[in-house]
Scaffold this motif. Structure first.
Motif, PDB file in Angstrom:
ATOM      1  N   PHE A 113      29.571  53.352  69.450  1.00 51.40           N
ATOM      2  CA  PHE A 113      28.766  54.218  68.584  1.00 51.40           C
ATOM      3  C   PHE A 113      28.209  55.367  69.414  1.00 51.40           C
ATOM      4  O   PHE A 113      27.431  55.146  70.341  1.00 51.40           O
ATOM      5  N   PRO A 114      28.586  56.625  69.099  1.00 57.40           N
ATOM      6  CA  PRO A 114      28.168  57.750  69.945  1.00 57.40           C
ATOM      7  C   PRO A 114      26.752  58.196  69.623  1.00 57.40           C
ATOM      8  O   PRO A 114      26.267  58.053  68.493  1.00 57.40           O
ATOM      9  N   GLY A 115      26.091  58.763  70.617  1.00 58.16           N
ATOM     10  CA  GLY A 115      24.766  59.317  70.428  1.00 58.16           C
ATOM     11  C   GLY A 115      24.826  60.798  70.106  1.00 58.16           C
ATOM     12  O   GLY A 115      25.891  61.419  70.139  1.00 58.16           O
ATOM     13  N   PRO A 116      23.688  61.386  69.810  1.00 59.03           N
ATOM     14  CA  PRO A 116      23.673  62.816  69.455  1.00 59.03           C
ATOM     15  C   PRO A 116      24.205  63.721  70.565  1.00 59.03           C
ATOM     16  O   PRO A 116      24.908  64.696  70.276  1.00 59.03           O
ATOM     17  N   LEU A 117      23.893  63.406  71.813  1.00 60.33           N
ATOM     18  CA  LEU A 117      24.324  64.280  72.903  1.00 60.33           C
ATOM     19  C   LEU A 117      25.835  64.257  73.079  1.00 60.33           C
ATOM     20  O   LEU A 117      26.464  65.305  73.294  1.00 60.33           O
ATOM     21  N   SER A 118      26.440  63.073  72.992  1.00 62.65           N
ATOM     22  CA  SER A 118      27.893  62.994  73.145  1.00 62.65           C
ATOM     23  C   SER A 118      28.612  63.691  71.985  1.00 62.65           C
ATOM     24  O   SER A 118      29.640  64.348  72.185  1.00 62.65           O
ATOM     25  N   VAL A 119      28.071  63.564  70.783  1.00 62.10           N
ATOM     26  CA  VAL A 119      28.677  64.246  69.640  1.00 62.10           C
ATOM     27  C   VAL A 119      28.514  65.761  69.771  1.00 62.10           C
ATOM     28  O   VAL A 119      29.439  66.528  69.477  1.00 62.10           O
ATOM     29  N   LEU A 120      27.361  66.197  70.238  1.00 59.55           N
ATOM     30  CA  LEU A 120      27.139  67.629  70.450  1.00 59.55           C
ATOM     31  C   LEU A 120      28.094  68.180  71.497  1.00 59.55           C
ATOM     32  O   LEU A 120      28.657  69.271  71.333  1.00 59.55           O
ATOM     33  N   SER A 121      28.292  67.414  72.572  1.00 57.69           N
ATOM     34  CA  SER A 121      29.213  67.852  73.620  1.00 57.69           C
ATOM     35  C   SER A 121      30.646  67.946  73.097  1.00 57.69           C
ATOM     36  O   SER A 121      31.362  68.916  73.368  1.00 57.69           O
ATOM     37  N   ARG A 122      31.050  66.938  72.330  1.00 61.12           N
ATOM     38  CA  ARG A 122      32.408  66.952  71.782  1.00 61.12           C
ATOM     39  C   ARG A 122      32.574  68.091  70.770  1.00 61.12           C
ATOM     40  O   ARG A 122      33.613  68.753  70.732  1.00 61.12           O
ATOM     41  N   GLY A 123      31.555  68.343  69.969  1.00 57.17           N
ATOM     42  CA  GLY A 123      31.629  69.437  69.020  1.00 57.17           C
ATOM     43  C   GLY A 123      31.760  70.783  69.713  1.00 57.17           C
ATOM     44  O   GLY A 123      32.521  71.656  69.259  1.00 57.17           O
ATOM     45  N   TRP A 124      31.042  70.961  70.807  1.00 58.30           N
ATOM     46  CA  TRP A 124      31.142  72.217  71.554  1.00 58.30           C
ATOM     47  C   TRP A 124      32.542  72.396  72.142  1.00 58.30           C
ATOM     48  O   TRP A 124      33.079  73.501  72.161  1.00 58.30           O
ATOM     49  N   GLU A 125      33.154  71.297  72.606  1.00 61.17           N
ATOM     50  CA  GLU A 125      34.522  71.371  73.120  1.00 61.17           C
ATOM     51  C   GLU A 125      35.506  71.782  72.023  1.00 61.17           C
ATOM     52  O   GLU A 125      36.399  72.602  72.254  1.00 61.17           O
ATOM     53  N   LEU A 126      35.337  71.208  70.834  1.00 61.86           N
ATOM     54  CA  LEU A 126      36.232  71.553  69.730  1.00 61.86           C
ATOM     55  C   LEU A 126      36.045  72.998  69.285  1.00 61.86           C
ATOM     56  O   LEU A 126      37.003  73.652  68.864  1.00 61.86           O
ATOM     57  N   ILE A 127      34.816  73.499  69.388  1.00 63.07           N
ATOM     58  CA  ILE A 127      34.574  74.897  69.025  1.00 63.07           C
ATOM     59  C   ILE A 127      35.230  75.829  70.045  1.00 63.07           C
ATOM     60  O   ILE A 127      35.867  76.828  69.681  1.00 63.07           O
ATOM     61  N   LEU A 128      35.096  75.520  71.338  1.00 59.05           N
ATOM     62  CA  LEU A 128      35.704  76.353  72.372  1.00 59.05           C
ATOM     63  C   LEU A 128      37.222  76.343  72.269  1.00 59.05           C
ATOM     64  O   LEU A 128      37.877  77.365  72.515  1.00 59.05           O
ATOM     65  N   ASP A 129      37.791  75.197  71.919  1.00 58.55           N
ATOM     66  CA  ASP A 129      39.247  75.102  71.763  1.00 58.55           C
ATOM     67  C   ASP A 129      39.743  75.775  70.478  1.00 58.55           C
ATOM     68  O   ASP A 129      40.952  75.993  70.333  1.00 58.55           O
ATOM     69  N   GLY A 130      38.840  76.051  69.560  1.00 59.94           N
ATOM     70  CA  GLY A 130      39.239  76.642  68.292  1.00 59.94           C
ATOM     71  C   GLY A 130      39.717  75.647  67.255  1.00 59.94           C
ATOM     72  O   GLY A 130      40.069  76.039  66.140  1.00 59.94           O
ATOM     73  N   VAL A 131      39.721  74.364  67.615  1.00 59.78           N
ATOM     74  CA  VAL A 131      40.232  73.341  66.697  1.00 59.78           C
ATOM     75  C   VAL A 131      39.296  73.166  65.510  1.00 59.78           C
ATOM     76  O   VAL A 131      39.728  73.108  64.350  1.00 59.78           O
ATOM     77  N   LEU A 132      38.000  73.084  65.787  1.00 61.58           N
ATOM     78  CA  LEU A 132      37.036  72.840  64.716  1.00 61.58           C
ATOM     79  C   LEU A 132      37.012  73.994  63.715  1.00 61.58           C
ATOM     80  O   LEU A 132      36.987  73.770  62.496  1.00 61.58           O
ATOM     81  N   LEU A 133      37.046  75.205  64.206  1.00 60.58           N
ATOM     82  CA  LEU A 133      37.006  76.355  63.306  1.00 60.58           C
ATOM     83  C   LEU A 133      38.275  76.448  62.467  1.00 60.58           C
ATOM     84  O   LEU A 133      38.224  76.801  61.272  1.00 60.58           O
ATOM     85  N   ASP A 134      39.426  76.121  63.066  1.00 59.44           N
ATOM     86  CA  ASP A 134      40.676  76.148  62.308  1.00 59.44           C
ATOM     87  C   ASP A 134      40.677  75.087  61.211  1.00 59.44           C
ATOM     88  O   ASP A 134      41.078  75.352  60.070  1.00 59.44           O
ATOM     89  N   ASP A 135      40.243  73.881  61.568  1.00 56.30           N
ATOM     90  CA  ASP A 135      40.193  72.807  60.576  1.00 56.30           C
ATOM     91  C   ASP A 135      39.188  73.129  59.469  1.00 56.30           C
ATOM     92  O   ASP A 135      39.456  72.887  58.293  1.00 56.30           O
ATOM     93  N   LEU A 136      38.043  73.662  59.864  1.00 57.00           N
ATOM     94  CA  LEU A 136      37.041  74.013  58.873  1.00 57.00           C
ATOM     95  C   LEU A 136      37.543  75.109  57.946  1.00 57.00           C
ATOM     96  O   LEU A 136      37.314  75.069  56.722  1.00 57.00           O
ATOM     97  N   GLY A 137      38.229  76.088  58.501  1.00 59.63           N
ATOM     98  CA  GLY A 137      38.778  77.156  57.673  1.00 59.63           C
ATOM     99  C   GLY A 137      39.816  76.648  56.684  1.00 59.63           C
ATOM    100  O   GLY A 137      39.837  77.071  55.523  1.00 59.63           O
TER     101      GLY A 137
END
Length: 296
Positions: free
Chosen positions: A79-103
């Motif tokens: 079970f991940p904590g807020p910091l690990s999820v925040l870190s992973r989210g920032w990685e996905l944003i830098l890679d462009g994966v999160l924005l592409d999926d969201l779009g």
């Protein structure tokens, strides 16, 4: 003398009452709309949001983060904590994966949702205004309402392929069924007294419809749009879980295969955040369009 005293007594009482201070004037003044129960003014932010509501929202967010942190340290495996999820989210944003999926997900939701609402509003008006239309459409409407849009996904994929068409279709179906019922209910709930009063004043059916029925049905339409928005997001995620090459639901499925819980949490938070923003925009539109409606 008695008659003179009797005739002048009311005049003296009237003079005293006119010269007396208005001690009850404050009680007759209406309470300002920003006053609380004790008469104290409620401080508001520049955007019109009450300070108390803003502080309560911050407190609720802080409490949610605290509960999340406690659960992360409670021994639940993976079970991940807020910091690990925040870190992973920032990685996905830098890679462009999160924005592409969201779009991709947002494009599907908006397409199906707009088409569904645009068709549901006139159909709902027609059902509520013309009894013959209601009798023809209502049985089919209730029939399809009993069939969950998620159950239509496999059939839509078989008939329409694995492209964008089946995903948009099931989103359209979910938004349409939610909005059309609310619009129809809004039309049939219009006070007949208002309709009759407009007709007595000489208004034709078109004027009654545009000037009375449409404004009175607007709150119901917007509520249906909010419900349809939630149904649209739930449907698109399910559709992307079954057949998609991009999108938030697709990314969650890929993360499930590798037991990547932080990525799954990032997708869930993205869906909830975007959906919340869209819902707040609809709520703002509701307040602007229905300012005449009394609220508690």
């Amino acid at each position: 003398m008695k008659q003179h005293a009797t005739s002048t007594a009311p005049a003296r009482r009237t003079a005293r009452s006119e010269n007396a201070p208005m001690t009850t004037g404050a009680a007759l003044d209406p309470t300002p709309p920003t006053a609380g129960r004790a008469g104290n003014p409620v401080r508001r932010l520049p955007q019109g949001i009450s300070l108390r509501g803003f502080l309560l929202a911050l407190s609720s967010a802080a409490l949610g983060l605290l509960v999340w942190t406690v659960l992360a340290h409670s021994g639940i495996q993976g079970f991940p904590g807020p910091l690990s999820v925040l870190s992973r989210g920032w990685e996905l944003i830098l890679d462009g994966v999160l924005l592409d999926d969201l779009g991709a997900s947002l494009r599907r939701v908006l397409t199906g949702y707009v088409i569904g609402v645009a068709l549901a509003v006139p159909v709902g008006f027609a059902m509520g205004w013309y009894p013959i239309v209601r009798q023809l459409i209502d049985p089919w409407l209730q029939f399809f309402r009993m069939v969950p849009p998620l159950a239509v996904i496999p059939l839509a994929i078989v008939l329409m392929g694995i492209g964008e068409t089946p995903k948009v279709f099931v989103i359209f179906l979910a938004a349409f069924l939610s909005s059309v019922v609310s619009t129809f209910q809004g039309v049939v709930s219009v006070d007949p007294t208002l309709v009759n009063a407009a007709r007595v004043l000489g208004a034709k059916d078109s004027r009654v419809f545009l000037g009375v029925v449409v404004p009175a049905s607007t709150p119901f339409i917007l509520v249906g749009m909010r419900i349809g928005l939630g149904a649209a997001w739930a449907t698109v995620v399910a559709a992307e879980l079954i057949a998609a090459q991009s999108g938030l639901g697709f990314r969650m499925q890929q993360a499930q295969l590798y037991y990547d819980l932080p990525t799954m949490f990032v997708q869930l938070i993205a869906i909830g955040a975007v959906g919340l923003v869209m819902d707040r925009l609809l709520l703002l539109a509701e307040h602007r369009l229905t300012g005449w409606q009394e609220r508690r």
